[in-house]
Design an enzyme around this catalytic site. Structure first.
Site, short mmCIF file in Angstrom:
data_model
loop_
_atom_site.label_atom_id
_atom_site.label_comp_id
_atom_site.label_asym_id
_atom_site.label_seq_id
_atom_site.Cartn_x
_atom_site.Cartn_y
_atom_site.Cartn_z
N LYS A 13 -16.35 54.73 64.58
CA LYS A 13 -15.52 53.95 65.07
C LYS A 13 -15.92 54.15 66.70
O LYS A 13 -15.46 53.90 67.95
CB LYS A 13 -14.09 55.43 65.17
CG LYS A 13 -13.92 56.45 64.23
CD LYS A 13 -13.73 55.15 63.78
CE LYS A 13 -12.17 54.14 63.30
NZ LYS A 13 -12.25 52.95 62.51
N GLY A 64 -17.57 50.83 67.00
CA GLY A 64 -17.81 49.03 66.99
C GLY A 64 -18.62 48.53 65.74
O GLY A 64 -18.84 47.46 66.48
N ARG A 118 -18.90 54.01 72.74
CA ARG A 118 -17.45 53.39 73.75
C ARG A 118 -16.60 54.94 74.34
O ARG A 118 -17.60 56.09 73.78
CB ARG A 118 -15.98 53.04 72.55
CG ARG A 118 -15.65 53.84 71.50
CD ARG A 118 -14.88 53.18 70.28
NE ARG A 118 -13.88 53.30 71.25
CZ ARG A 118 -12.36 52.93 70.31
NH1 ARG A 118 -12.05 53.76 68.96
NH2 ARG A 118 -11.73 52.79 70.35
N SER A 155 -9.38 57.14 68.08
CA SER A 155 -9.46 56.69 66.52
C SER A 155 -10.11 57.24 65.62
O SER A 155 -10.51 56.81 64.60
CB SER A 155 -10.56 55.74 67.13
OG SER A 155 -10.45 54.22 66.41
N LYS A 195 -9.31 47.27 61.75
CA LYS A 195 -9.68 47.29 62.89
C LYS A 195 -8.40 46.83 64.16
O LYS A 195 -7.58 46.11 63.70
CB LYS A 195 -10.74 46.28 63.36
CG LYS A 195 -11.73 46.58 62.41
CD LYS A 195 -12.73 48.60 62.42
CE LYS A 195 -13.30 47.66 61.45
NZ LYS A 195 -13.79 49.40 61.26
N ARG A 243 -5.94 49.00 64.54
CA ARG A 243 -4.88 49.76 63.80
C ARG A 243 -3.55 50.78 65.25
O ARG A 243 -5.09 51.76 66.03
CB ARG A 243 -5.12 51.07 62.98
CG ARG A 243 -3.85 51.51 62.40
CD ARG A 243 -5.04 52.59 61.38
NE ARG A 243 -5.12 51.77 60.24
CZ ARG A 243 -6.19 52.05 59.73
NH1 ARG A 243 -7.27 53.11 59.73
NH2 ARG A 243 -6.62 51.49 58.47
N PRO A 244 -2.86 50.86 65.70
CA PRO A 244 -2.40 51.88 67.19
C PRO A 244 -3.52 53.13 66.16
O PRO A 244 -2.99 53.56 65.48
CB PRO A 244 -0.79 51.83 66.40
CG PRO A 244 -0.72 50.43 65.49
CD PRO A 244 -1.71 50.75 64.77
N HIS A 245 -3.77 53.47 67.96
CA HIS A 245 -3.53 55.43 67.86
C HIS A 245 -2.86 56.14 67.46
O HIS A 245 -1.32 55.78 68.00
CB HIS A 245 -4.23 55.41 69.60
CG HIS A 245 -5.82 54.72 68.90
ND1 HIS A 245 -6.41 55.07 70.58
CD2 HIS A 245 -6.36 54.27 68.08
CE1 HIS A 245 -7.95 54.09 70.26
NE2 HIS A 245 -7.71 53.87 68.61
#
Length: 306
Positions: A63, A65, A146, A154, A269, A271-273
């Site tokens: 998660k 990237g 990240r 995520s 990709k 997608r709302p958390h």
């Protein structure tokens, strides 16, 4: 009828191979003559076009990237990528099948092209660094990271989505993250965000200069600078350009342009958390301060994380 179809497929493969070799010669300026001279016989195509073990592997983070990085590297004409996550080094059933099986999962390439595989599960698996080194101690490794708090959320969101898709219940994030009001260090998604612990195992096997760290947050904001750094690390000529990217206002992230065709990452990709209270997020950020500092010291740079 079956033999006719097989023969047609073989002819198409030979034509595709010849076109690939021709294009590569044209890109590199050819040999001493400006006119391309084809190989003397079709047997040379069989020798040139092979499935090769990867010269570079995107090892993580989950998660972080990794799919975006793989698709962007695939814009380069000298790069071919494995389309699916192979999980060779971290899944015992796969590893027992040996390197011949692993090679068979790779794309066909011609000499001079770089094969790239990505499996984000490699980074946190203790047995993987030594296994990768046994395959090729000179392999180049890319690690995209990240903000570890954002990565954790995520990670949970993906698992939640998968559970709901199968009509299975799943606890709210705070119930998994907190135990009696404190961060639960046993939560697996939390452990995956302790980058310094996992990187330490890789550095026991590989020198630091063989691991390139990609800023996943920067890749989302502005892909081109991160891709140019990756090209240099992989000893690739600079072929990826700013014109290969455009911002999709509907999706809220950059999409890719190549040869007049555009490609956006799949619907998972962006997608709302899943929700997390401000108080819980603050606790999470405080928990990560020391691990983040250790990671910054290991890689020789810092990131604007919470």
């Amino acid at each position: 009828m079956l033999w006719t179809v097989l023969l047609a497929l073989l002819v198409l493969l030979l034509l595709q191979t010849q076109l690939s070799v021709c294009l590569r010669e044209l890109r590199s300026g050819g040999s001493s003559s400006s006119v391309y001279s084809p190989p003397s016989s079709s047997s040379s195509f069989y020798n040139a076009t092979q499935q090769r073990l990867p010269g570079a592997i995107i090892i993580g983070v989950r998660k972080g990237g990794t799919r975006a990085l793989l698709e962007m590297l695939n814009l380069h004409p000298d790069v071919e990528v494995a389309k699916a996550e192979v999980h060779y080094f971290n899944v015992e059933e796969h590893y027992r099948r040996g390197l011949a099986w692993y090679r068979a999962q790779m794309p066909f390439t011609v000499p001079g092209q770089l094969t790239v595989e990505k499996t984000p599960g490699y980074f946190a698996a203790p047995q993987v660094p030594a296994r990768v080194s046994d395959m090729n101690p000179a392999v180049r490794l890319l690690l995209i990271v990240r903000d570890p708090a954002e990565r954790l959320i995520s990670d949970y969101t993906q698992v939640l989505h998968n559970r709901l898709t199968r009509h299975k219940p799943y606890k709210p994030l705070e119930e998994l993250l907190l135990h009696k009001g404190h961060i639960d260090p046993g939560y697996k998604a939390l452990q995956r965000s302790l980058y310094h612990q996992h990187l330490a195992r890789w550095l026991e096997v590989f020198p630091r200069e063989q691991i390139h760290v990609v800023d996943g947050d920067a890749l989302i904001r502005d892909p081109f600078p991160e891709l140019r750094k990756a090209e240099r690390f992989l000893d690739l000529p600079p072929r990826i350009n700013p014109s290969n990217f455009y911002y999709n206002t509907t999706k809220g992230f950059y999409c890719l342009l190549s040869s007049g065709h555009d490609k956006c990452l799949d619907e998972s990709k962006g997608r709302p958390h899943a929700p997390l209270s401000t108080q819980a997020l603050k606790k999470l950020c405080r928990y990560f301060r020391k691990p983040n500092k250790l990671f910054f010291e290991m890689v020789g740079r810092s990131f604007a994380w919470c």
